[in-house]
Structures are given as C-alpha cells and as structure tokens.
Design a protein around this motif. Structure first.
Motif, PDB file in Angstrom:
ATOM      1  N   LYS A 190       0.831  -1.213   0.000  1.00 41.38           N
ATOM      2  CA  LYS A 190       0.000   0.000   0.000  1.00 41.38           C
ATOM      3  C   LYS A 190       0.861   1.258   0.000  1.00 41.38           C
ATOM      4  O   LYS A 190       0.520   2.261  -0.619  1.00 41.38           O
ATOM      5  N   LYS A 245       4.469  -0.145 -15.526  1.00 45.98           N
ATOM      6  CA  LYS A 245       5.106   1.032 -16.110  1.00 45.98           C
ATOM      7  C   LYS A 245       5.399   0.779 -17.586  1.00 45.98           C
ATOM      8  O   LYS A 245       5.187   1.657 -18.423  1.00 45.98           O
ATOM      9  N   ASN A 251       3.571   1.579  -1.432  1.00 43.53           N
ATOM     10  CA  ASN A 251       4.291   1.658  -2.699  1.00 43.53           C
ATOM     11  C   ASN A 251       3.350   1.487  -3.892  1.00 43.53           C
ATOM     12  O   ASN A 251       3.573   0.660  -4.770  1.00 43.53           O
ATOM     13  N   SER A 252       2.274   2.265  -3.879  1.00 40.85           N
ATOM     14  CA  SER A 252       1.349   2.378  -5.017  1.00 40.85           C
ATOM     15  C   SER A 252       0.503   1.138  -5.284  1.00 40.85           C
ATOM     16  O   SER A 252       0.091   0.910  -6.406  1.00 40.85           O
ATOM     17  N   LEU A 278       5.444  -3.569 -10.740  1.00 37.37           N
ATOM     18  CA  LEU A 278       5.422  -2.143 -11.051  1.00 37.37           C
ATOM     19  C   LEU A 278       6.114  -1.863 -12.386  1.00 37.37           C
ATOM     20  O   LEU A 278       5.661  -1.016 -13.161  1.00 37.37           O
ATOM     21  N   SER A 326      -2.570  -1.942  -3.791  1.00 37.50           N
ATOM     22  CA  SER A 326      -3.819  -2.117  -3.052  1.00 37.50           C
ATOM     23  C   SER A 326      -3.734  -3.384  -2.203  1.00 37.50           C
ATOM     24  O   SER A 326      -2.767  -4.149  -2.299  1.00 37.50           O
TER      25      SER A 326
END
Length: 180
Positions: free
Chosen positions: A34, A89, A36-37, A85, A39
């Motif tokens: 949470k 990205k 670190n971006s 991530l 859910s």
C-alpha cells in the motif's frame, strides 16, 4: 513456530501448518504494498506469488536460508512487487511508444538486489557502512561512534559487513525468479 519448523513443514507438504507461520507477515506485506502504489488485492496476489517462489525454492536441492525466513520472504515480495510495477510502467510506456532498454532494467534489478541485501544486514552493520561510505568517516571516528575498542576492530567489522552484504546479494539474485 520458528523458521526451521516452517521450512520442514513445507518440505514435507504440511501446508496448513507452514501457512500458519507464514501468514503472520501478511500485515507487513499489505503495509509495504500500500505504501508503494498498491492495493490490498495487489498485496494478497504478491504474497501468494512469493509463497509459490518460496515453495519452489524450498523443494530445490540448493536452497540455503542465510537470513531469517521473514527477511527472505519480504525481499522476495519486494522484488515481485517491483517487477509488477515495472510491468505496469512498461505497459503505460509502450502505449506512448517508449521502452526501457535492457540495460536500464538490469541496472534497476541490480539496484533492487543491492538495496535488499543492505536492508537484510543488522543495524550495526548498516550504520557502520553508512558512516564509512556515505559520511566518509575514518575508522577511528567509526570506532568511537559505534563503541568498538579500536579502529582495527572497526576495519574488520566493515570487512565482515561487506562480506555479509555480498552473500545477501548473491542469495537474492540467485533465488529471484527474475534473475537471468
């Protein structure tokens, strides 16, 4: 339940017993993801991925645990989350027709492993390395600050800390499903 018991339960396919010990770190995982971006769903998915990796590693012939099981699992989780991530990205970057080069991805992976290896060190080792490399303190100053009896002890301890960091790095990079 201690680390050896959990590993033995995994090796003997006693999953419910092993999971009782492993799920105790799920709150830490949720907090990390949470922050670190991610859910709660992301945290649950990454935790499951890390458990699969742990299971595979425990059943491989060359698995040796050199840190606590919690530290190992958290490092795997960090690497899995960073990989996720990167995928996200890369998807958004590919939409704009920009790609990361292999060198950039490799550099980021190496940095991730190095950071994780450093974070697995004890507090005194971390402080010693920070004082020496970042704050450029002499061994005499470090010995005084960290209460070593003399500067030779500080030098020897720095060497040991670096060796441990290298071992951690090698272990993390070998045990990562993303290492090539």
């Amino acid at each position: 339940m201690n680390d050896k018991e959990i590993i033995l339960h995994l090796q003997h396919n006693k999953y419910s017993l092993a999971l009782k010990g492993l799920y105790s770190i799920l709150p830490d995982v949720k907090q990390y993801i949470k922050a670190n971006s991610g859910s709660t769903d992301d945290a649950n998915d990454i935790f499951q991925d890390a458990l699969v990796i742990l299971y595979k590693k425990v059943h491989s012939n060359n698995f040796t645990l050199t840190v606590s099981l919690k530290s190992y699992l958290l490092a795997v989780i960090r690497n899995c989350w960073l990989q996720e991530l990167r995928k996200r990205k890369k998807l958004s970057l590919s939409e704009t027709n920009t790609d990361l080069t292999k060198e950039e991805i490799d550099e980021e992976s190496n940095f991730t492993f190095a950071t994780s290896a450093f974070n697995l060190l004890g507090e005194k080792c971390k402080e010693l390395l920070i004082q020496f490399y970042l704050k450029k303190k002499s061994f005499k100053e470090i010995a005084s600050l960290l209460e070593f009896s003399d500067e030779n002890i500080a030098k020897n301890q720095k060497y040991r800390c670096m060796q441990k960091a290298k071992e951690n790095y090698i272990t993390l990079s070998k045990n990562s499903i993303y290492a090539e």
